[in-house]
Design an enzyme around this catalytic site. Structure first.
Site, PDB file in Angstrom:
ATOM      1  N   SER A 120       8.001  -9.723   3.749  1.00  0.00           N
ATOM      2  CA  SER A 120       9.509  -9.601   4.217  1.00  0.00           C
ATOM      3  C   SER A 120       9.637 -10.254   5.642  1.00  0.00           C
ATOM      4  O   SER A 120      10.822 -10.687   5.831  1.00  0.00           O
ATOM      5  CB  SER A 120       9.703  -8.081   4.495  1.00  0.00           C
ATOM      6  OG  SER A 120       9.581  -7.411   3.240  1.00  0.00           O
ATOM      7  N   ASN A 191      17.306  -9.503   6.495  1.00  0.00           N
ATOM      8  CA  ASN A 191      17.035  -8.797   7.367  1.00  0.00           C
ATOM      9  C   ASN A 191      17.299  -8.994   8.733  1.00  0.00           C
ATOM     10  O   ASN A 191      17.517  -8.052   9.591  1.00  0.00           O
ATOM     11  CB  ASN A 191      15.369  -8.524   7.157  1.00  0.00           C
ATOM     12  CG  ASN A 191      15.154  -7.812   6.024  1.00  0.00           C
ATOM     13  OD1 ASN A 191      15.869  -6.919   5.454  1.00  0.00           O
ATOM     14  ND2 ASN A 191      13.747  -8.077   5.340  1.00  0.00           N
TER      15      ASN A 191
HETATM   16  N1  NAD Z   1       9.274  -2.325  -0.689  1.00  0.00           N
HETATM   17  C1  NAD Z   1      10.247  -2.953  -0.247  1.00  0.00           C
HETATM   18  O1  NAD Z   1      11.467  -2.679  -0.058  1.00  0.00           O
HETATM   19  C2  NAD Z   1      10.298  -4.543  -0.103  1.00  0.00           C
HETATM   20  C3  NAD Z   1      11.220  -5.564  -0.267  1.00  0.00           C
HETATM   21  C4  NAD Z   1      11.009  -6.955  -0.213  1.00  0.00           C
HETATM   22  C5  NAD Z   1       9.555  -7.266   0.140  1.00  0.00           C
HETATM   23  N2  NAD Z   1       8.508  -6.199   0.474  1.00  0.00           N
HETATM   24  C6  NAD Z   1       7.307  -7.195   0.616  1.00  0.00           C
HETATM   25  O2  NAD Z   1       6.490  -6.807  -0.494  1.00  0.00           O
HETATM   26  C7  NAD Z   1       5.173  -6.651  -0.349  1.00  0.00           C
HETATM   27  C8  NAD Z   1       4.600  -5.481  -0.957  1.00  0.00           C
HETATM   28  O3  NAD Z   1       5.186  -4.388  -0.719  1.00  0.00           O
HETATM   29  P1  NAD Z   1       5.319  -3.024  -1.445  1.00  0.00           P
HETATM   30  O4  NAD Z   1       6.378  -2.104  -1.068  1.00  0.00           O
HETATM   31  O5  NAD Z   1       5.672  -3.420  -2.848  1.00  0.00           O
HETATM   32  O6  NAD Z   1       3.980  -2.463  -1.295  1.00  0.00           O
HETATM   33  P2  NAD Z   1       3.196  -1.142  -2.045  1.00  0.00           P
HETATM   34  O7  NAD Z   1       2.572  -0.734  -0.867  1.00  0.00           O
HETATM   35  O8  NAD Z   1       4.112  -0.329  -2.945  1.00  0.00           O
HETATM   36  O9  NAD Z   1       2.335  -2.228  -3.068  1.00  0.00           O
HETATM   37  C9  NAD Z   1       1.316  -2.840  -2.639  1.00  0.00           C
HETATM   38  C10 NAD Z   1       0.217  -3.145  -3.729  1.00  0.00           C
HETATM   39  O10 NAD Z   1      -0.785  -3.998  -3.394  1.00  0.00           O
HETATM   40  C11 NAD Z   1      -1.972  -3.528  -3.720  1.00  0.00           C
HETATM   41  N3  NAD Z   1      -2.973  -3.884  -2.967  1.00  0.00           N
HETATM   42  C12 NAD Z   1      -3.430  -3.679  -1.765  1.00  0.00           C
HETATM   43  N4  NAD Z   1      -4.719  -4.650  -1.560  1.00  0.00           N
HETATM   44  C13 NAD Z   1      -4.660  -5.509  -2.497  1.00  0.00           C
HETATM   45  C14 NAD Z   1      -5.216  -6.562  -2.771  1.00  0.00           C
HETATM   46  N5  NAD Z   1      -6.341  -6.998  -1.820  1.00  0.00           N
HETATM   47  N6  NAD Z   1      -5.240  -7.479  -3.855  1.00  0.00           N
HETATM   48  C15 NAD Z   1      -4.094  -7.064  -4.731  1.00  0.00           C
HETATM   49  N7  NAD Z   1      -3.511  -5.939  -4.479  1.00  0.00           N
HETATM   50  C16 NAD Z   1      -3.397  -5.050  -3.360  1.00  0.00           C
HETATM   51  C17 NAD Z   1      -1.976  -1.957  -3.468  1.00  0.00           C
HETATM   52  O11 NAD Z   1      -2.879  -1.111  -4.291  1.00  0.00           O
HETATM   53  C18 NAD Z   1      -0.584  -1.690  -4.103  1.00  0.00           C
HETATM   54  O12 NAD Z   1      -0.444  -1.577  -5.298  1.00  0.00           O
HETATM   55  C19 NAD Z   1       5.020  -6.734   1.021  1.00  0.00           C
HETATM   56  O13 NAD Z   1       4.711  -7.713   1.748  1.00  0.00           O
HETATM   57  C20 NAD Z   1       6.379  -6.275   1.548  1.00  0.00           C
HETATM   58  O14 NAD Z   1       6.626  -6.565   2.872  1.00  0.00           O
HETATM   59  C21 NAD Z   1       8.636  -5.127   0.286  1.00  0.00           C
END
Ligand code: NAD
Length: 296
Positions: A120, A191
């Protein structure tokens, strides 16, 4: 290069939605996470989402079964990524973790594979810097819920090849998304622009200009926004907003991007937004919400 095989890293909120959109578009997808339990949770969320569409008559069970057959899972990175044409990383927002994963991907992926990050606010240029294929690294910033939201910000780090951007656009379009290009600067487009809106809305609540509920009503009915800024901030999460605003402010030094004290106080009070049911509103178990009385 025509992309057929996509690997999604991280089966959480974003990863499962991106994998869902990718199989729905006919890509072969491997969904990877660190444990089978996390992978299974992601797959269960995809199944649940498709089941709702079957209930609504938008898909048949046969279509869902055929689509789900395109999804494989893995807990071994090499196994997950070795056949990928395009990798989309959606692991937690931690620059050191992302750099480590991209350095590993660089070693195990095919030479022509493109590596995309769903970050993000982190610098995609720094993530690309962890690889020897800086021309083949790109940002693909999906929005939550990723299976539904149409926009993808395609983030261009320094040194990216035009062909990489073209391929990222083609992948997004095949997934039914609308990609837009942005340079690699904190907050990208959405954002960076939402930040000042969130900050001013919080300042108006603090000053007593209007309640959060009235600000939301005003922006929905007066500006045509589908959600008001306080509802949207709750949905985004105050922890995420804090991280985004700190990064954008460090870059722009614009007062309008500086994190408003109200978000810091809400976080100190353990209020994160929708994700823990406590934001500008309290989210009740029956699915309704009521405004939170911030000052008694
Ligand atoms: N949630 C949102 O609204 C949103 C929107 C846009 C972008 N993002 C971005 O997307 C990314 C993920 O966010 P999210 O909300 O899905 O997080 P989340 O915490 O829901 O999911 C992250 C996943 O990654 C896994 N993980 C942790 N370490 C890992 C590794 N070494 N290898 C593989 N998987 C691993 C975790 O077990 C988890 O299932 C971040 O960079 C976040 O900034 C999030």
């Amino acid at each position: 290069m025509e992309v057929k095989n996509i690997t999604v890293l991280g089966a959480g909120t974003m990863g499962h939605g991106i994998a869902q959109a990718a199989i729905a578009a006919g890509f072969n997808v491997v969904l990877y996470d660190v444990t089978q339990e996390f992978v299974d949770k992601g797959v269960a969320r995809i199944r649940k989402s498709f089941a709702k569409r079957v209930e609504k008559g938008k898909l048949t069970q046969e279509q869902v079964d055929a689509t789900m057959a395109l999804l494989k899972t893995a807990t071994d990175l090499k196994e997950a990524a070795k056949d990928a044409d395009f990798v989309i990383e959606a692991v937690p927002e931690d620059i050191e973790l992302k750099k480590k994963i991209f350095a590993e991907l660089d070693k195990v992926c095919k030479a022509e594979a493109i590596l995309a990050s769903n970050t993000s606010v982190l610098p995609v240029t720094a993530i690309a810097g962890a690889t020897e294929r800086k021309d083949k690294v790109v940002g693909t910033h999906f929005f939550n819920p990723a299976a539904v939201m149409k926009l993808v910000e395609v983030v261009m780090p320094i040194g990216v090849a035009p062909e990489t951007i073209e391929i990222a656009f083609a992948v997004c379009k095949k997934m039914g998304k609308v990609p837009v290009k942005t340079k690699d600067t904190p907050g990208f487009i959405v954002n960076r622009l939402l930040g000042p809106l969130y900050m001013d809305a919080a300042q108006m609540v603090l000053e007593g200009t209007a309640t959060a509920e009235d600000i939301d009503t005003a922006m929905k009915l007066g500006a045509g926004h589908p959600m008001g800024p306080c509802e949207l901030a709750d949905f985004g999460g105050f922890d995420v907003i804090q991280m985004a605003q700190d990064a954008v402010f460090a870059y722009t030094h614009s007062e309008s991007s500086k994190l408003n004290i109200l978000y810091r106080k809400m976080l100190e009070a353990g209020r994160l937004g929708v994700k823990n049911g406590k934001g500008f509103y309290d989210y009740l178990p029956d699915g309704t919400k009521k405004p939170f009385k911030i000052f008694g």
